[in-house]
Design an enzyme around this catalytic site. Structure first.
Site, PDB file in Angstrom:
ATOM      1  N   GLY A 198      36.165 -26.707  10.967  1.00  0.00           N
ATOM      2  CA  GLY A 198      36.916 -26.918   9.734  1.00  0.00           C
ATOM      3  C   GLY A 198      37.418 -25.603   9.205  1.00  0.00           C
ATOM      4  O   GLY A 198      37.175 -24.543   9.784  1.00  0.00           O
ATOM      5  N   ALA A 199      38.166 -25.716   8.110  1.00  0.00           N
ATOM      6  CA  ALA A 199      38.690 -24.506   7.490  1.00  0.00           C
ATOM      7  C   ALA A 199      38.331 -24.548   6.020  1.00  0.00           C
ATOM      8  O   ALA A 199      38.559 -25.566   5.356  1.00  0.00           O
ATOM      9  CB  ALA A 199      40.197 -24.448   7.666  1.00  0.00           C
ATOM     10  N   GLY A 200      37.719 -23.479   5.534  1.00  0.00           N
ATOM     11  CA  GLY A 200      37.399 -23.393   4.116  1.00  0.00           C
ATOM     12  C   GLY A 200      38.387 -22.465   3.457  1.00  0.00           C
ATOM     13  O   GLY A 200      39.315 -21.960   4.107  1.00  0.00           O
ATOM     14  N   GLU A 201      38.179 -22.253   2.157  1.00  0.00           N
ATOM     15  CA  GLU A 201      39.099 -21.389   1.413  1.00  0.00           C
ATOM     16  C   GLU A 201      39.033 -19.955   1.925  1.00  0.00           C
ATOM     17  O   GLU A 201      40.008 -19.231   1.947  1.00  0.00           O
ATOM     18  CB  GLU A 201      38.721 -21.433  -0.059  1.00  0.00           C
ATOM     19  N   PHE A 202      37.826 -19.568   2.404  1.00  0.00           N
ATOM     20  CA  PHE A 202      37.641 -18.176   2.773  1.00  0.00           C
ATOM     21  C   PHE A 202      37.838 -17.901   4.259  1.00  0.00           C
ATOM     22  O   PHE A 202      37.932 -16.760   4.672  1.00  0.00           O
ATOM     23  CB  PHE A 202      36.237 -17.725   2.382  1.00  0.00           C
ATOM     24  N   GLY A 203      37.866 -18.946   5.077  1.00  0.00           N
ATOM     25  CA  GLY A 203      38.012 -18.733   6.511  1.00  0.00           C
ATOM     26  C   GLY A 203      37.522 -19.962   7.254  1.00  0.00           C
ATOM     27  O   GLY A 203      37.201 -20.986   6.646  1.00  0.00           O
ATOM     28  N   GLU A 204      37.446 -19.831   8.567  1.00  0.00           N
ATOM     29  CA  GLU A 204      37.060 -20.983   9.372  1.00  0.00           C
ATOM     30  C   GLU A 204      35.573 -21.336   9.208  1.00  0.00           C
ATOM     31  O   GLU A 204      34.767 -20.466   8.920  1.00  0.00           O
ATOM     32  CB  GLU A 204      37.302 -20.692  10.854  1.00  0.00           C
ATOM     33  N   LYS A 257      29.997 -20.318   8.223  1.00  0.00           N
ATOM     34  CA  LYS A 257      31.205 -20.139   7.413  1.00  0.00           C
ATOM     35  C   LYS A 257      31.607 -18.680   7.535  1.00  0.00           C
ATOM     36  O   LYS A 257      30.773 -17.796   7.319  1.00  0.00           O
ATOM     37  CB  LYS A 257      30.923 -20.444   5.944  1.00  0.00           C
ATOM     38  N   ASP A 311      30.406 -30.239  -9.107  1.00  0.00           N
ATOM     39  CA  ASP A 311      31.393 -30.770  -8.158  1.00  0.00           C
ATOM     40  C   ASP A 311      30.702 -31.748  -7.208  1.00  0.00           C
ATOM     41  O   ASP A 311      30.929 -31.732  -6.004  1.00  0.00           O
ATOM     42  CB  ASP A 311      32.038 -29.610  -7.386  1.00  0.00           C
TER      43      ASP A 311
HETATM   44  N1  ADE Z   1      31.003 -28.494   7.488  1.00  0.00           N
HETATM   45  C1  ADE Z   1      30.693 -27.632   6.536  1.00  0.00           C
HETATM   46  N2  ADE Z   1      29.396 -27.334   6.578  1.00  0.00           N
HETATM   47  C2  ADE Z   1      28.865 -28.030   7.603  1.00  0.00           C
HETATM   48  C3  ADE Z   1      27.573 -28.157   8.141  1.00  0.00           C
HETATM   49  N3  ADE Z   1      26.564 -27.504   7.610  1.00  0.00           N
HETATM   50  N4  ADE Z   1      27.388 -28.958   9.177  1.00  0.00           N
HETATM   51  C4  ADE Z   1      28.430 -29.629   9.683  1.00  0.00           C
HETATM   52  N5  ADE Z   1      29.668 -29.576   9.226  1.00  0.00           N
HETATM   53  C5  ADE Z   1      29.886 -28.773   8.184  1.00  0.00           C
END
Ligand code: ADE
Length: 944
Positions: free
Chosen positions: A588-594, A613, A706
Site C-alpha cells: 500500500g501507499a501511505g501519506e509518508f511513503g510505501e 511503513k 479516527d
Molecule cells: N497495511 C497497513 N498496515 C498493515 C499491517 N500491519 N498489516 C497488513 N497490512 C497493513
C-alpha cells in the site's frame, strides 16, 4: 479481410458439423530467453454456434491452449503426441460473430492473455486444440515483463526480469551515474508487473557538478559547486570567476583575495582604503586621535586600525629634510596601538614640545595578501608644556551650567570672539572627572547650548566645547567641571518599594497566569521535566481521558509534550538494525511513503511477518517527526487488540516503522470482499475485539479521533486490531477527513456532533465512532450514510436521524449502535459497558436472533415519510447501483416507480426473485439510502 478491407493471415478451422473434432496447431520452438513468467496474447474470431443452422451438439465455442517445455527444438520428424502437452486454459470468446456480422463486415476480434508456465527449460512450444469450433487465430504474441532500465535518485538500474513468484520483489542495487557518489546504497525493487517499486537510498552529484534530468553535469564556466550534493551549481561569488567546466572553486579576480579563514563560497575582497577625516586633539595630559572609517571597506566587516607613531623633531642639516624616527617606547596608547576596532585612541606620556606624526592604518582580513600600498591617514601634532592650550583661537568662552538633575546637566556658552558666520556645529566632550578622561563621550549641537543626559547622579564631570567651522575645528574651550544632582535616598527607596511591590504582586499574578498558560499549552514541560523523575514525568504528561492518574493503570504520554520528539521515539520504540528487515512486497501507499510487507529476522529469534511503513526520501524534519509520532504512541500500548509496534529504523535511511503484519488488511475492504460470508456471531466477535482495544485505549487516556473500519486491521484468525495512531495524521492521511467550519479536518461520517461542532474529542466521541464501525461491520463495509453529502449527514444527525439497521442486523446490536449515537456525550456508554454488553450477547446467542428486517418501519427517522412523486426511473436506479440485471424482476412484479420500491422489505426483495444475499443487501441498503435522501430533499423545500 479486416474492417479496412486489408488482408489478414489467419489459421482457421470450421468443422462445426462433424462430431468429435480434435484438430491441433503447434507453434515453432520459442526460446525462453530471460523470462521467468511468460504471457501469451491471442487474437482470434469465433463464430456464434446459434447463428449456424443444424450444428447443435457438434459446434463448439471454445478452444484449448497447451504448451510443452524442451531444452532444444524437436527434430522435424518427431511425431506430435498431444499427451506430451500441458494444458494452460480453455479459451472462450467474449465476442462471437454471426452471419449478419459477416455480411456487415463487422470483425468481432477477441483478445485473451494467459500466463504460461512456470517456464524453466530453454524453450517451449505452444499448441492449440480445436474441438469443433469455427475459429480463426489472427495473432499469437508471446512476451514476458521486465522492469526497464531506469535512472532513479541519480543511480542507474539495469533492465531486470521479475521473480517467478508474483508476490516477491527482486531487489536491485543501482550504480551511481557518472560524476555521482553514493549516499545510501541505491536500491529499487522490481515487481511482477514490470514496475519499479520502493526506491531506497541514492547518490548525489560529485563536487563541481549539479543534477540535471537525472544526471550530473559539470558546472558551466562562471559557476561552481564546492560540495557534493544535489544542489545546483552556484554563480561565482562577487569578484571571482571560473573559466573551466566543473569548477569546485571560483578564483579571485586580480586585486581581490580570500583570507585563510574565508570559505571558498565567500566573495573575494580587497584591503580597505585609508581612514578618513583623521583629527587630533590635545589637552594637558592626553592626545586624542579620531577618524572615520574608510569609504571602501574592501567588502569586509573585519576592519581594524593600527597606530604608527613617528617623532619628527630633527631636520637634516645638509638637506633640510625633516627627519623622523620611531616614537619613544614609553608612549602609551589607550586602549592599545594595534588592532583597534573603534575609531579613536588616546595617547599619553608623550614629550612636551615635540613633533609627532601619527599614521592611522586601516587593515582587514586580506591586507598584506597582495602588493597594494598600505591604507594610511596621517596627522602631525606638536605638543605643549602642561597647562598650555593648543594653538588657534578657541571660539567658545565660558561654559555655564544652567541646571542639573541626577542624570542630566544643561549647559550653554557664549563666544569669546566675533564668531565667524560659518560655524557648522559644536562638539561637547565630557568625562567623569574621576575616570581621568580615559573614557570620554561627546555630543554635537547646532545651538550654543546642550542638555547632556545619561549621567550618573552625584558625579563630577569635566566638559569642554569646541566649534566646527568650514575650515575645521577650533581649539577647545577650557575645561569646566559640573556635578549632577545628589541622589535622594528617600525617593530612591520609595521608587524601589513601589517597583518591588508592583513586581511581586503583578509578577506573582503574571507568574500564575503564565504557568497556567504554559501548562494548558503544554509548553512548560521542559521546565517541569528538569525537576521530575521519569514516573513523575509520565503523570504530568497525563492526557485528558477517562483514566485517572495515580490509578495504577499506565497512562498514555503525549509525545508532543517532549521538547524533542526524537526523545519520545527513543523512549517508547526499539531501534531495529535495518539488516534484520527483509522487504518482500509493497502492500500500500501511505501519506509518508510505501507500506511493504516483509519479515523481521532478528538473529536468535523466530522470523516474524511484519508490515513496514517507510518514510520516502526528501522529507522535511517536520514530516519525519510526524511520521515517527505514530511509533511513539503505538510503542506505549500493549494489548492484543492494538496493532503491535516491533520497532523503528531512525538511524539510517529510509526511516521505517515496523509493526506486526495483519494478513487480511483493513477491515472495511476485507468485509467488502467477503460480503455475506460470516455468521452474526463472527461479526460480533470482530466488534468485540475492537471494543477490547478501545477499552484499553480509553483507560490509558488516549483518544483515537479516527476510529473507523478502514483503521482496523484484521489478521488471519479474524482478530481485529486498532491501528492508525497520531491523530495529526487525520489531517493529511485520511481521505475521509473534511474541513469543518472551524477549520479542523475531520472524518465527518464517523465523528460525534460535539467533536465536529466544537472540537470536543473524548473517549465518548470515540464511542460514537465505534457505533459507526459496528454499522460498517454489520453492513459488510457499506459507506455510512451512503452517498449523502457531509453537509446532509451533519443536518440529518442534528435533526435526530440515525443510521437504520443494516440488513440482517440483530435488534440488540442496532440498539447498541443507537446508544452509542446519543446526542449527549455523557449518555453514551463507556467502552467497558459496550464490551460487557457484547460479551452478554456472545454468551447468549439467542439474543442475536431477532433481526431488524423490515425496512418499512423507520423507528430511527423522526417523522413518517410523506407521499412524493419521483423523478428517476427504476431502471436508472438499478443501473446506478450496478444491479441492472434485475430490471425485469421489478417490472414483472409491478414496481414501476421509485415511490413504490421505497416501501419494499427484504421479504419483498426475495419474493421478486433476487436470491443472492450480496445483491439483496445492496438493494435494501440503497432503498434505505434513498429514503433518507428523499427526506432531505423535501426538508430543504425542493419539489421532487
Ligand atoms: N497495511 C497497513 N498496515 C498493515 C499491517 N500491519 N498489516 C497488513 N497490512 C497493513
Amino acid at each position: 479481410m479486416d474492417e479496412q478491407n486489408r488482408p489478414i493471415h489467419t489459421f482457421q478451422v470450421c468443422h462445426v458439423m462433424e462430431p468429435n473434432q480434435n484438430n491441433w496447431l503447434r507453434s515453432g520452438w520459442i526460446q525462453r530467453q530471460a523470462a521467468q513468467r511468460v504471457y501469451v496474447e491471442l487474437r482470434f474470431t469465433l463464430r456464434d454456434c446459434n447463428s449456424i443452422p443444424w450444428v447443435s451438439g457438434t459446434c463448439k465455442e471454445t478452444f484449448n491452449l497447451f504448451y510443452l517445455q524442451t531444452d532444444e527444438s524437436l527434430p522435424a520428424a518427431t511425431r506430435f503426441r498431444p499427451t506430451d502437452y500441458a494444458k494452460v486454459d480453455t479459451i472462450a470468446a467474449d465476442e462471437s460473430f454471426t452471419q449478419t456480422d459477416l455480411g456487415d463486415r463487422v470483425l468481432r476480434l477477441n483478445t485473451e492473455v494467459r500466463e504460461v508456465g512456470p517456464v524453466t527449460h530453454k524453450g517451449f512450444y505452444l499448441a492449440f486444440q480445436d474441438v469443433g469450433a469455427c475459429i480463426a487465430l489472427v495473432s499469437v504474441k508471446v512476451f514476458y515483463k521486465r522492469c526497464p532500465a531506469t535512472l532513479r535518485n541519480l543511480a542507474s538500474f539495469p533492465d531486470t526480469v521479475p521473480h517467478m513468484d508474483s508476490s516477491s520483489l527482486v531487489e536491485v542495487r543501482g550504480a551511481c551515474v557518472e560524476n555521482a557518489e553514493e549516499r545510501d546504497t541505491p536500491k529499487l525493487y522490481c515487481g511482477a508487473d514490470g514496475d519499479w517499486l520502493v526506491p531506497l537510498g541514492g547518490c548525489f552529484c560529485s563536487i563541481g557538478h549539479e543534477e540535471m534530468d537525472g544526471h550530473c553535469r559539470a558546472c558551466r564556466p562562471g559557476f561552481f559547486s564546492a560540495y557534493a550534493g544535489n544542489k545546483k551549481c552556484s554563480k561565482c561569488p562577487p569578484h571571482s570567476s571560473s573559466h573551466d567546466q566543473a569548477a569546485t572553486i571560483c578564483h579571485c579576480d586580480k586585486g581581490f583575495y580570500r583570507a585563510i579563514k574565508d570559505s571558498s563560497t565567500m566573495s573575494c575582497t580587497r584591503p580597505p582604503s585609508a581612514p578618513r577625516n583623521l583629527v587630533s586633539l590635545i589637552n594637558d595630559t592626553a592626545l586624542f586621535l579620531q577618524w572615520m572609517p574608510p569609504s571602501d571597506t574592501g567588502g569586509r566587516k573585519d576592519i581594524t586600525y593600527n597606530i604608527l607613531c613617528q617623532r619628527c623633531d630633527g631636520i637634516d642639516g645638509d638637506s633640510g629634510v625633516i627627519q623622523c624616527e620611531p616614537c619613544e617606547p614609553d608612549l602609551r596608547f589607550i586602549p592599545r596601538p594595534l588592532g583597534l576596532t573603534g575609531t579613536s585612541v588616546a595617547i599619553i606620556d608623550f614629550a612636551t614640545h615635540a613633533n609627532y606624526t601619527f599614521h592611522v592604518e586601516a587593515v582587514n582580513g586580506v591586507s598584506g595578501l597582495g602588493v597594494a600600498a598600505r591604507s594610511l591617514a596621517n596627522v602631525s601634532v606638536t605638543t605643549h608644556q602642561a597647562g598650555e592650550l593648543p594653538s588657534g583661537p578657541a571660539l567658545v568662552g565660558v561654559v555655564r551650567k544652567d541646571w542639573a538633575s541626577q542624570n542630566s546637566i544643561a549647559l550653554s556658552w557664549s563666544q569669546v570672539e566675533q564668531a565667524p558666520s560659518d560655524i557648522v556645529d559644536y562638539e561637547v566632550k565630557y568625562y567623569e572627572k574621576e575616570q581621568e578622561q580615559l573614557s570620554y563621550s561627546s555630543t554635537r549641537t547646532k545651538a550654543p547650548s546642550v542638555v547632556v543626559t545619561g549621567l550618573r547622579p552625584s558625579t563630577v564631570y569635566v566638559f569642554h566645547v569646541r566649534a566646527r567651522t568650514a575650515a575645521g575645528y577650533t581649539a577647545y574651550s577650557p575645561n569646566f567641571e559640573f556635578a549632577t544632582a545628589v541622589e535622594d535616598p528617600d525617593i530612591a527607596d520609595q521608587g524601589q518599594v513601589l517597583v518591588v511591590v508592583t513586581a511581586s504582586v503583578g509578577g506573582f499574578s503574571l507568574l500564575v497566569i503564565l504557568t497556567l498558560f504554559l501548562l494548558i499549552t503544554g509548553r512548560c514541560q521542559g521546565y517541569i521535566k528538569a525537576r521530575m523523575k521519569s514516573e513523575e514525568k509520565r503523570r504530568t504528561r497525563f492526557h485528558s481521558g477517562h483514566a485517572l492518574p495515580f490509578s495504577g493503570i499506565k497512562t498514555y504520554v503525549d509525545p508532543d509534550t517532549y521538547e524533542d520528539p526524537t526523545q519520545a521515539v527513543e523512549e517508547f520504540a526499539k531501534e531495529i538494525d535495518p539488516s534484520y528487515i527483509c522487504i518482500e512486497r509493497v502492500i500500500g501507499a501511505g501519506e509518508f511513503g510505501e507500506v511493504c510487507s516483509g519479515r523481521l529476522r532478528i538473529p536468535g529469534r523466530m522470523d516474524i511477518a511484519v508490515a513496514i511503513k517507510t518514510l520516502k526520501g526528501g522529507y522535511m524534519d517536520q514530516q519525519r517527526r510526524e511520521f515517527l509520532r505514530e511509533a511513539s504512541i503505538m510503542g506505549q500500548f500493549n494489548n492484543p487488540n492494538i496493532i503491535r509496534l516491533d520497532g523503528v529504523v531512525t538511524r539510517s535511511r529510509p526511516v521505517m516503522i515496523v509493526v506486526e503484519y495483519m494478513e487480511n488488511g483493513a477491515l472495511d475492504s476485507f468485509l467488502r470482499t467477503r460480503d455475506g460470508q460470516f455468521t452474526v456471531l463472527q461479526l460480533v466477535g470482530m466488534m468485540r475485539g475492537i471494543a477490547v482495544g478501545m477499552t484499553y485505549l480509553s483507560e490509558m487516556g488516549y483518544v483515537h479521533r479516527d476510529l473507523a473500519a478502514r483503521n482496523i486491521l484484521v489478521d488471519e484468525n479474524l482478530v481485529c486490531k486498532v491501528s492508525d495512531f497520531g491523530m495529526s495524521r487525520i489531517l493529511k492521511d485520511d481521505s475521509e477527513a473534511a474541513y469543518t467550519a472551524t477549520g479542523g479536518k475531520i472524518p465527518i461520517r464517523w465523528t460525534a456532533p460535539e467533536a465536529i461542532a466544537y472540537g470536543k474529542f473524548s473517549s465518548a466521541s470515540d464511542v460514537w465512532s465505534y457505533g459507526i464501525v459496528m454499522w460498517e461491520v454489520m453492513s459488510y463495509g457499506e459507506r455510512p450514510y451512503w452517498e449523502m453529502s457531509n453537509q446532509d449527514v451533519i443536518l440529518s444527525i442534528e435533526e435526530g436521524y440515525r443510521l437504520p439497521a443494516p440488513m440482517g442486523c440483530p435488534v440488540t446490536l442496532h440498539q447498541l449502535m443507537l446508544h452509542c449515537w446519543q446526542k449527549e456525550s455523557g449518555q453514551r456508554p463507556h467502552f467497558n459497558s459496550v464490551l460487557s454488553f457484547l460479551d452478554k450477547l456472545i454468551i447468549n446467542p439467542s439474543s442475536l436472533l431477532t433481526l431488524v428486517n423490515d425496512v418499512q418501519s423507520f423507528p430511527d427517522s423522526p417523522e413518517d415519510m410523506p407521499d412524493y412523486p419521483l423523478f428517476i426511473s427504476i431502471g436508472d436506479w438499478l443501473d446506478s447501483i450496478k444491479m441492472s440485471q434485475y430490471k425485469n424482476n421489478f417490472l414483472a412484479a409491478g414496481y414501476t416507480t421509485l415511490d413504490s420500491i421505497s416501501t419494499m422489505s427484504i421479504d419483498d426483495i426475495r419474493r421478486i426473485g433476487i436470491c443472492l444475499i450480496g445483491h439483496q443487501r445492496r438493494i435494501i441498503s440503497s432503498i434505505q439510502s434513498l429514503r433518507l435522501q428523499l427526506h432531505h430533499i423535501q426538508q430543504s423545500g425542493f419539489q421532487v
